[in-house]
Design a protein around this motif. Structure first.
Motif, PDB file in Angstrom:
ATOM      1  N   THR A 120       0.830  -1.201   0.000  1.00 23.06           N
ATOM      2  CA  THR A 120       0.000   0.000   0.000  1.00 23.06           C
ATOM      3  C   THR A 120       0.868   1.256   0.000  1.00 23.06           C
ATOM      4  O   THR A 120       2.015   1.233   0.440  1.00 23.06           O
ATOM      5  CB  THR A 120      -0.906   0.030   1.245  1.00 23.06           C
ATOM      6  OG1 THR A 120      -0.073   0.008   2.419  1.00 23.06           O
ATOM      7  CG2 THR A 120      -1.840  -1.167   1.262  1.00 23.06           C
ATOM      8  N   LEU A 121       0.285   2.323  -0.481  1.00 24.15           N
ATOM      9  CA  LEU A 121       0.915   3.635  -0.387  1.00 24.15           C
ATOM     10  C   LEU A 121       0.420   4.283   0.902  1.00 24.15           C
ATOM     11  O   LEU A 121      -0.787   4.380   1.123  1.00 24.15           O
ATOM     12  CB  LEU A 121       0.522   4.516  -1.577  1.00 24.15           C
ATOM     13  CG  LEU A 121       1.035   4.117  -2.962  1.00 24.15           C
ATOM     14  CD1 LEU A 121       0.401   5.012  -4.017  1.00 24.15           C
ATOM     15  CD2 LEU A 121       2.549   4.221  -3.031  1.00 24.15           C
ATOM     16  N   SER A 122       1.325   4.719   1.748  1.00 20.68           N
ATOM     17  CA  SER A 122       0.925   5.379   2.985  1.00 20.68           C
ATOM     18  C   SER A 122       0.270   6.721   2.667  1.00 20.68           C
ATOM     19  O   SER A 122       0.475   7.292   1.587  1.00 20.68           O
ATOM     20  CB  SER A 122       2.129   5.590   3.896  1.00 20.68           C
ATOM     21  OG  SER A 122       3.000   6.560   3.342  1.00 20.68           O
ATOM     22  N   GLU A 123      -0.510   7.228   3.598  1.00 16.58           N
ATOM     23  CA  GLU A 123      -1.167   8.521   3.396  1.00 16.58           C
ATOM     24  C   GLU A 123      -0.141   9.630   3.215  1.00 16.58           C
ATOM     25  O   GLU A 123      -0.352  10.555   2.422  1.00 16.58           O
ATOM     26  CB  GLU A 123      -2.090   8.828   4.575  1.00 16.58           C
ATOM     27  CG  GLU A 123      -3.337   7.962   4.631  1.00 16.58           C
ATOM     28  CD  GLU A 123      -4.169   8.035   3.357  1.00 16.58           C
ATOM     29  OE1 GLU A 123      -4.418   9.170   2.877  1.00 16.58           O
ATOM     30  OE2 GLU A 123      -4.561   6.964   2.836  1.00 16.58           O
ATOM     31  N   SER A 124       0.966   9.546   3.939  1.00 14.88           N
ATOM     32  CA  SER A 124       1.991  10.586   3.819  1.00 14.88           C
ATOM     33  C   SER A 124       2.627  10.571   2.426  1.00 14.88           C
ATOM     34  O   SER A 124       2.926  11.635   1.860  1.00 14.88           O
ATOM     35  CB  SER A 124       3.066  10.412   4.892  1.00 14.88           C
ATOM     36  OG  SER A 124       3.684   9.135   4.798  1.00 14.88           O
TER      37      SER A 124
END
Length: 241
Positions: free
Chosen positions: A109-113
């Protein structure tokens, strides 16, 4: 944020934007549980099987005319299982592969940051994702993490005649983004592919993601900048000369 002379940024995928190594480790742990609890392997033998599977991943040679990448990797599991218990392990191999693949992709996944960083950078520069690897495998990762929403171009090395570090594929990215190499920055965790390739292609700058604060494994490959977290990139870009 003002990007001095930077019109485009090329990002690596694996272990730069997504934690491929961490996802793979956790996926192997899920398979270990199945081998021990359901298939009654000892912990030692389960470790050996998983280690042998992972070793085979490093030396894959896929002939698309004969089988798919899924078939090849099921075969990897089958051979690893047979090394401990001779016999027919096709069904168990399929179970191991499906669990490993599914678990691994779910964890990519791509982190929110990172998402927020990409959104902000894209307001001022064009973004490309450049990843090495077999087409199906990399495309599945890209879909799993939703990366396509954040980039103007996505290039998978396995779909081209040459992969990183060949300058040709970096120049291809520049062409897709309609920028000159000297207007582009490369960001990646691998000195031999990401940084060497960016340097050889004549990009404006290369940024090495060195998560473990380790020394360069190759003293002849010197990135322009080094960061410990990819979200530190904007700070580098603000001060890039």
């Amino acid at each position: 944020m003002v990007l001095n002379g930077i019109k485009a940024i090329i990002f690596d995928l694996d272990n730069t934007l997504i934690d491929t190594a961490g996802a793979s480790k956790q996926a192997i742990e899920e398979v270990m549980k199945i081998l021990i609890d359901k298939e009654q392997y000892t912990e030692k033998d389960a470790h050996i099987i998983c280690d042998r599977f992972q070793a085979k991943l490093l030396h894959e040679n896929l002939d698309h005319s004969k089988m798919t990448i899924d078939d090849l990797r099921i075969l990897h599991w089958e051979e690893a299982l047979q090394s401990i218990r001779p016999g027919d392990h096709k069904e168990v191999a399929k179970v191991c592969y499906t669990l490993w693949k599914t678990s691994r992709l779910e964890l990519m996944t791509l982190s929110e940051s990172i998402k927020n960083m990409l959104i902000e950078l894209r307001k001022q520069a064009r973004l490309a994702l450049l990843t090495n690897g077999e087409r199906q495998v990399q495309r599945e990762k890209i879909e799993a993490c939703g990366a396509s929403h954040f980039f103007d171009a996505i290039v998978v090395g396995g779909e081209h005649a040459e992969e990183k570090p060949a300058p040709s594929i970096f120049l291809h990215c520049c062409n897709l983004l309609a920028v000159k190499p000297e207007e582009c920055v490369m960001v990646g965790d691998n000195l031999d592919t990401d940084i060497r390739g960016g340097l050889n292609a004549g990009l404006k700058a290369t940024v090495w993601l060195n998560k473990n604060s380790s020394f360069s494994s190759n003293p002849y490959i010197v990135p322009h900048y080094t960061i410990n977290s990819v979200v530190d990139l904007p700070d580098v870009l603000k001060n890039l000369k």
